[in-house]
Design a protein around this motif. Sequence first.
Motif, PDB file in Angstrom:
ATOM      1  N   SER A  28      21.254 -29.667 -17.803  1.00  0.00           N
ATOM      2  CA  SER A  28      20.503 -28.518 -17.293  1.00  0.00           C
ATOM      3  C   SER A  28      19.110 -28.441 -17.932  1.00  0.00           C
ATOM      4  O   SER A  28      18.886 -28.919 -19.042  1.00  0.00           O
ATOM      5  CB  SER A  28      21.271 -27.233 -17.597  1.00  0.00           C
ATOM      6  OG  SER A  28      20.516 -26.102 -17.239  1.00  0.00           O
ATOM      7  N   ASP A  52      17.779 -28.114 -22.592  1.00  0.00           N
ATOM      8  CA  ASP A  52      19.218 -27.885 -22.669  1.00  0.00           C
ATOM      9  C   ASP A  52      19.717 -27.423 -24.039  1.00  0.00           C
ATOM     10  O   ASP A  52      20.912 -27.212 -24.219  1.00  0.00           O
ATOM     11  CB  ASP A  52      19.959 -29.159 -22.283  1.00  0.00           C
ATOM     12  CG  ASP A  52      19.689 -30.300 -23.256  1.00  0.00           C
ATOM     13  OD1 ASP A  52      18.648 -30.273 -23.950  1.00  0.00           O
ATOM     14  OD2 ASP A  52      20.519 -31.219 -23.335  1.00  0.00           O
ATOM     15  N   GLU A 105      27.328 -20.884 -11.892  1.00  0.00           N
ATOM     16  CA  GLU A 105      27.612 -22.058 -12.708  1.00  0.00           C
ATOM     17  C   GLU A 105      29.104 -22.376 -12.657  1.00  0.00           C
ATOM     18  O   GLU A 105      29.925 -21.525 -12.344  1.00  0.00           O
ATOM     19  CB  GLU A 105      27.159 -21.842 -14.161  1.00  0.00           C
ATOM     20  CG  GLU A 105      28.017 -20.901 -14.973  1.00  0.00           C
ATOM     21  CD  GLU A 105      27.707 -19.424 -14.772  1.00  0.00           C
ATOM     22  OE1 GLU A 105      28.327 -18.606 -15.470  1.00  0.00           O
ATOM     23  OE2 GLU A 105      26.855 -19.075 -13.940  1.00  0.00           O
TER      24      GLU A 105
END
Length: 177
Positions: A25, A58, A92
């Motif tokens: 991410s 991330d 998510e």
Amino acid sequence: MTNYRRDRTPGSTWFFTLNLADRSSRLLTERIDLLRTSFRAGMRRHPWCIDAIVILPDHLHALCTLPPGDNDYATRWRQIKSGFSRALPHGESISGSRRSKGERGIWQRRFWEHRIRDENDFERHVDYIHHNPRKHGHVERVADWPWSSFHRYVKAGILPADWAGNGDDIDIGAGER
């Protein structure tokens, strides 16, 4: 629940690493304003000094000093992480274990901490933090990464703007995180 042994020396300085659950991410830099808002809100409730910090896509690294007599860094990180997560839209991937506890799937559950032992330890961790975007290949020059306290150190005259320009002139022995 596992009871982890953590050093709880009050008023100490700590190096922390916090990771997103999805390490591919880019959420922390894509939603940097939400992260900043979460930090400000948490620091209003539980102040502490952020001596150095870097936000990567991330994960983040921070060097923080707690007020004298205070050893509750866990509450501070819980508030920062939960404030950031609550501000994000749902969607998510969430494991069954997290879902059963009402948790989001944004952050890894735990964080890594190391109590700073002395001035040399402090300086090595500041260097590690500031060098981290270059180490991960995000930039060629430390000065080119916008989400770092490196810029505050340059403005204060502590580090030159071309510090670690080629990466050969520093000891980043704080360890691989």
